[in-house]
Design a protein around this motif. Structure first.
Motif, PDB file in Angstrom:
ATOM      1  N   PRO A  10       0.815  -1.228   0.000  1.00 14.47           N
ATOM      2  CA  PRO A  10       0.000   0.000   0.000  1.00 14.47           C
ATOM      3  C   PRO A  10       0.841   1.267   0.000  1.00 14.47           C
ATOM      4  CG  PRO A  10       0.175  -0.840   2.234  1.00 14.47           C
ATOM      5  CD  PRO A  10       0.915  -1.821   1.355  1.00 14.47           C
ATOM      6  N   LEU A  11       0.287   2.310  -0.607  1.00 13.18           N
ATOM      7  CA  LEU A  11       0.762   3.669  -0.358  1.00 13.18           C
ATOM      8  C   LEU A  11      -0.064   4.193   0.807  1.00 13.18           C
ATOM      9  CD1 LEU A  11       1.070   5.160  -3.965  1.00 13.18           C
ATOM     10  CD2 LEU A  11       2.808   3.947  -2.619  1.00 13.18           C
ATOM     11  N   LEU A  12       0.588   4.803   1.774  1.00 10.56           N
ATOM     12  CA  LEU A  12      -0.084   5.212   3.003  1.00 10.56           C
ATOM     13  C   LEU A  12      -0.316   6.722   3.053  1.00 10.56           C
ATOM     14  CD1 LEU A  12       1.788   3.067   5.698  1.00 10.56           C
ATOM     15  CD2 LEU A  12      -0.276   2.492   4.390  1.00 10.56           C
ATOM     16  N   ALA A  13      -1.439   7.096   3.660  1.00 13.56           N
ATOM     17  CA  ALA A  13      -1.723   8.506   3.921  1.00 13.56           C
ATOM     18  C   ALA A  13      -0.859   9.003   5.074  1.00 13.56           C
ATOM     19  CB  ALA A  13      -3.202   8.684   4.253  1.00 13.56           C
ATOM     20  N   ARG A  14      -0.750  10.300   5.203  1.00 12.20           N
ATOM     21  CA  ARG A  14       0.050  10.883   6.281  1.00 12.20           C
ATOM     22  C   ARG A  14      -0.573  10.570   7.642  1.00 12.20           C
ATOM     23  NH1 ARG A  14       3.387  15.998   6.674  1.00 12.20           N
ATOM     24  NH2 ARG A  14       3.498  16.446   8.915  1.00 12.20           N
ATOM     25  N   PRO A  15       0.176  10.001   8.562  1.00  9.94           N
ATOM     26  CA  PRO A  15      -0.366   9.705   9.893  1.00  9.94           C
ATOM     27  C   PRO A  15      -0.561  10.986  10.704  1.00  9.94           C
ATOM     28  CG  PRO A  15       1.620   8.401   9.407  1.00  9.94           C
ATOM     29  CD  PRO A  15       1.545   9.492   8.392  1.00  9.94           C
ATOM     30  N   SER A  16      -1.526  10.965  11.590  1.00 11.08           N
ATOM     31  CA  SER A  16      -1.830  12.153  12.379  1.00 11.08           C
ATOM     32  C   SER A  16      -0.740  12.482  13.396  1.00 11.08           C
ATOM     33  CB  SER A  16      -3.168  11.963  13.110  1.00 11.08           C
ATOM     34  OG  SER A  16      -3.113  10.822  13.962  1.00 11.08           O
ATOM     35  N   ASP A  17       0.111  11.515  13.744  1.00 11.61           N
ATOM     36  CA  ASP A  17       1.155  11.764  14.737  1.00 11.61           C
ATOM     37  C   ASP A  17       2.496  12.128  14.118  1.00 11.61           C
ATOM     38  OD1 ASP A  17       1.774   9.316  13.672  1.00 11.61           O
ATOM     39  OD2 ASP A  17       1.888   8.243  15.580  1.00 11.61           O
ATOM     40  N   LEU A  18       2.518  12.352  12.810  1.00 16.41           N
ATOM     41  CA  LEU A  18       3.753  12.743  12.138  1.00 16.41           C
ATOM     42  C   LEU A  18       3.951  14.247  12.270  1.00 16.41           C
ATOM     43  CD1 LEU A  18       6.156  12.017  10.245  1.00 16.41           C
ATOM     44  CD2 LEU A  18       4.622  12.508   8.318  1.00 16.41           C
ATOM     45  N   VAL A  19       5.112  14.647  12.734  1.00 20.75           N
ATOM     46  CA  VAL A  19       5.447  16.064  12.909  1.00 20.75           C
ATOM     47  C   VAL A  19       6.640  16.381  12.023  1.00 20.75           C
ATOM     48  CG1 VAL A  19       6.176  17.854  14.526  1.00 20.75           C
ATOM     49  CG2 VAL A  19       4.629  16.035  15.290  1.00 20.75           C
ATOM     50  N   SER A  20       6.474  17.274  11.051  1.00 20.99           N
ATOM     51  CA  SER A  20       7.583  17.698  10.205  1.00 20.99           C
ATOM     52  C   SER A  20       8.430  18.709  10.972  1.00 20.99           C
ATOM     53  CB  SER A  20       7.067  18.316   8.903  1.00 20.99           C
ATOM     54  OG  SER A  20       6.346  17.359   8.155  1.00 20.99           O
ATOM     55  N   LEU A  21       9.744  18.577  10.863  1.00 23.44           N
ATOM     56  CA  LEU A  21      10.667  19.451  11.568  1.00 23.44           C
ATOM     57  C   LEU A  21      11.301  20.441  10.604  1.00 23.44           C
ATOM     58  CD1 LEU A  21      12.500  16.797  13.778  1.00 23.44           C
ATOM     59  CD2 LEU A  21      10.551  18.228  14.409  1.00 23.44           C
ATOM     60  N   ALA A  22      11.466  21.648  11.055  1.00 24.72           N
ATOM     61  CA  ALA A  22      12.143  22.656  10.255  1.00 24.72           C
ATOM     62  C   ALA A  22      13.629  22.340  10.179  1.00 24.72           C
ATOM     63  CB  ALA A  22      11.920  24.045  10.859  1.00 24.72           C
ATOM     64  N   GLN A  23      14.296  22.922   9.182  1.00 29.15           N
ATOM     65  CA  GLN A  23      15.723  22.684   9.022  1.00 29.15           C
ATOM     66  C   GLN A  23      16.471  23.049  10.293  1.00 29.15           C
ATOM     67  OE1 GLN A  23      17.182  21.281   6.488  1.00 29.15           O
ATOM     68  NE2 GLN A  23      19.281  21.511   7.192  1.00 29.15           N
ATOM     69  N   GLY A  24      17.231  22.092  10.831  1.00 34.61           N
ATOM     70  CA  GLY A  24      18.015  22.343  12.032  1.00 34.61           C
ATOM     71  C   GLY A  24      17.240  22.168  13.327  1.00 34.61           C
ATOM     72  N   GLU A  25      15.927  21.985  13.245  1.00 35.43           N
ATOM     73  CA  GLU A  25      15.116  21.830  14.449  1.00 35.43           C
ATOM     74  C   GLU A  25      15.339  20.446  15.047  1.00 35.43           C
ATOM     75  OE1 GLU A  25      10.388  21.948  15.830  1.00 35.43           O
ATOM     76  OE2 GLU A  25      10.958  22.258  13.735  1.00 35.43           O
ATOM     77  N   THR A  26      15.389  20.358  16.349  1.00 34.27           N
ATOM     78  CA  THR A  26      15.532  19.081  17.032  1.00 34.27           C
ATOM     79  C   THR A  26      14.784  19.140  18.353  1.00 34.27           C
ATOM     80  OG1 THR A  26      17.118  17.399  17.782  1.00 34.27           O
ATOM     81  CG2 THR A  26      17.670  19.717  18.218  1.00 34.27           C
ATOM     82  N   ALA A  27      14.824  18.059  19.096  1.00 28.32           N
ATOM     83  CA  ALA A  27      14.141  17.988  20.389  1.00 28.32           C
ATOM     84  C   ALA A  27      14.912  17.013  21.261  1.00 28.32           C
ATOM     85  CB  ALA A  27      12.688  17.515  20.201  1.00 28.32           C
ATOM     86  N   PRO A  28      14.744  17.116  22.588  1.00 33.22           N
ATOM     87  CA  PRO A  28      15.462  16.212  23.487  1.00 33.22           C
ATOM     88  C   PRO A  28      15.202  14.746  23.124  1.00 33.22           C
ATOM     89  CG  PRO A  28      14.422  17.974  24.733  1.00 33.22           C
ATOM     90  CD  PRO A  28      13.934  18.109  23.328  1.00 33.22           C
ATOM     91  N   GLY A  29      16.279  13.994  23.009  1.00 31.29           N
ATOM     92  CA  GLY A  29      16.156  12.576  22.703  1.00 31.29           C
ATOM     93  C   GLY A  29      16.122  12.240  21.234  1.00 31.29           C
ATOM     94  N   LEU A  30      16.019  13.253  20.365  1.00 36.37           N
ATOM     95  CA  LEU A  30      15.987  12.998  18.925  1.00 36.37           C
ATOM     96  C   LEU A  30      17.393  13.081  18.347  1.00 36.37           C
ATOM     97  CD1 LEU A  30      12.934  14.932  17.413  1.00 36.37           C
ATOM     98  CD2 LEU A  30      13.186  12.478  17.734  1.00 36.37           C
ATOM     99  N   PRO A  31      17.770  12.132  17.503  1.00 40.08           N
ATOM    100  CA  PRO A  31      19.063  12.248  16.812  1.00 40.08           C
ATOM    101  C   PRO A  31      19.061  13.470  15.905  1.00 40.08           C
ATOM    102  CG  PRO A  31      18.157  10.016  16.623  1.00 40.08           C
ATOM    103  CD  PRO A  31      17.070  10.873  17.186  1.00 40.08           C
TER     104      PRO A  31
END
Length: 375
Positions: free
Chosen positions: A128-149
């Motif tokens: 299948p091709l999948l629709a965008r999941p509701s829990d997907l968060v796109s990050l801006a260039q250079g943006e990160t968060a604690p615990g994220l590589p």
């Protein structure tokens, strides 16, 4: 202040006004007459494509995603484009923009596949091709968060904060199963190449067609399987075309599946009902692409809407000298002098795009200050 310093300061201001992050020191001003093939190009066709971009550059146009630029310099150029006579398109670009040589880099091609699919899984079409999941968060260039590589371009929203989104292999193994995300089912290899291209026309058994458009990605790094095949000695850089890679995958179904899963990047899609049959797919800017006139660029370097001239060759060695418009991007399109040429839709476009991987000279047209462009 020296003339060289004045030129550099002016160029930096132009880049900032256009929203670009290119290094001004790497750009060299040139005359339009010094650009190979400039005088012979179809500037009216480029003007039509530029006007399409202007619909997204305008502040009142809803962008496909956050970050679509609408800088004052490009907006002013769009105002001039709205009044330009197609017969005077060359004069418009020469009056409103200043050309700069970016440098030499790789020019590849991409296209919109036209493939067969089904709304329900079958023995042959089981992916299948999948629709965008509701829990997907796109990050801006250079943006990160604690615990994220570092380097991730998207993440998963959880009650404990943002987490890395599942890889291609994990998603194929059912990480998103049971959420009703399935849009259409394709052959496994067809589905993989739709992920690479980012869009498709899918022909259903009843003869109707769906336009499948990009809706997001899991943010994981892209791995080119053609490069992996070269590293394994299965192909050479010269023979690793899209057609040869597809043939290898068909001849090695199990090994091919494992190879495709080495590419952690995974794309999500949406059904686009707003496109006319004659339209190209929507690019990253949100506007329909134009065959031969739309270019995918590094979005961290160039803003959408900038005219980019390419001086390269087709796979058969013929000159490819074309004024294109930056309207799309891609995870593999990285660098200042780097472009992906939209060849069109269907098999013929695919044959052209799949064999494009030669170096080309890139030029960018930066909008002049408004008072200069109006002269």
């Amino acid at each position: 202040m020296s003339g060289r310093r004045v030129a550099l300061v002016t160029l930096l201001a132009m880049l900032a006004a256009a929203g670009a992050k290119a290094d001004a020191a790497s750009l060299s001003p040139v005359a339009f007459s010094a650009i190979p093939g400039w005088a012979e190009d179809d500037h009216a066709a480029a003007l039509v494509t530029f006007r399409k971009s202007c619909q997204a550059i305008d502040a009142s146009a809803a962008p496909l995603r956050p970050g679509v630029p609408g800088g004052a310099a490009l907006a002013a150029a769009c105002a001039q484009a709205a009044k330009a006579d197609p017969a005077g398109a060359r004069s418009f670009f020469e009056r409103v923009f200043s050309p700069f040589r970016v440098g030499r880099g790789q020019l590849t091609g991409y296209y919109e596949p036209e493939i067969s699919g089904s709304l329900k899984p079958t023995r042959r079409r089981d992916t299948p091709l999948l629709a965008r999941p509701s829990d997907l968060v796109s990050l801006a260039q250079g943006e990160t968060a604690p615990g994220l590589p570092t380097g991730l371009q998207a993440a998963r929203r959880t009650s404990a904060g943002l987490k890395p989104y599942p890889t291609r292999a994990a998603i194929e193994d059912g990480a998103l199963a049971g959420r009703g995300l399935e849009l259409v089912y394709l052959d496994r290899v067809d589905a993989f190449f739709v992920h690479v291209q980012g869009s498709s026309r899918v022909r259903l058994p009843d003869g109707s067609a769906l336009r499948i458009a990009y809706a997001g990605r899991n943010g994981r790094p892209f791995t080119a399987i053609g490069r992996l095949l070269v590293q394994r000695g299965e192909m050479t850089p010269q023979t690793a075309t899209m057609a040869s890679i597809r043939a290898w995958l068909a001849a090695h179904p199990e090994d091919g599946r494992a190879l495709m899963r080495r590419n952690d990047s995974y794309i999500f899609f949406q059904i686009d009902k707003s496109l006319a049959p004659a339209d190209g797919p929507r690019g990253g800017q949100g506007t329909p692409l134009t065959a031969g006139r739309s270019l995918a660029v590094d979005r961290t370097v160039w803003p959408y809407g900038l005219p980019m001239y390419v001086d390269g060759v087709t796979p058969d060695g013929a000159p490819l000298r074309r004024l294109t418009i930056a309207q799309d991007t891609g995870s593999a399109i990285v660098g200042t002098a780097r472009g992906d040429f939209f060849a069109g839709s269907g098999d013929a476009a695919g044959a052209l795009a799949g064999s494009m991987r030669d170096d080309a000279d890139f030029f960018v047209l930066l909008p002049k200050p408004t008072k200069d462009a109006a002269r």
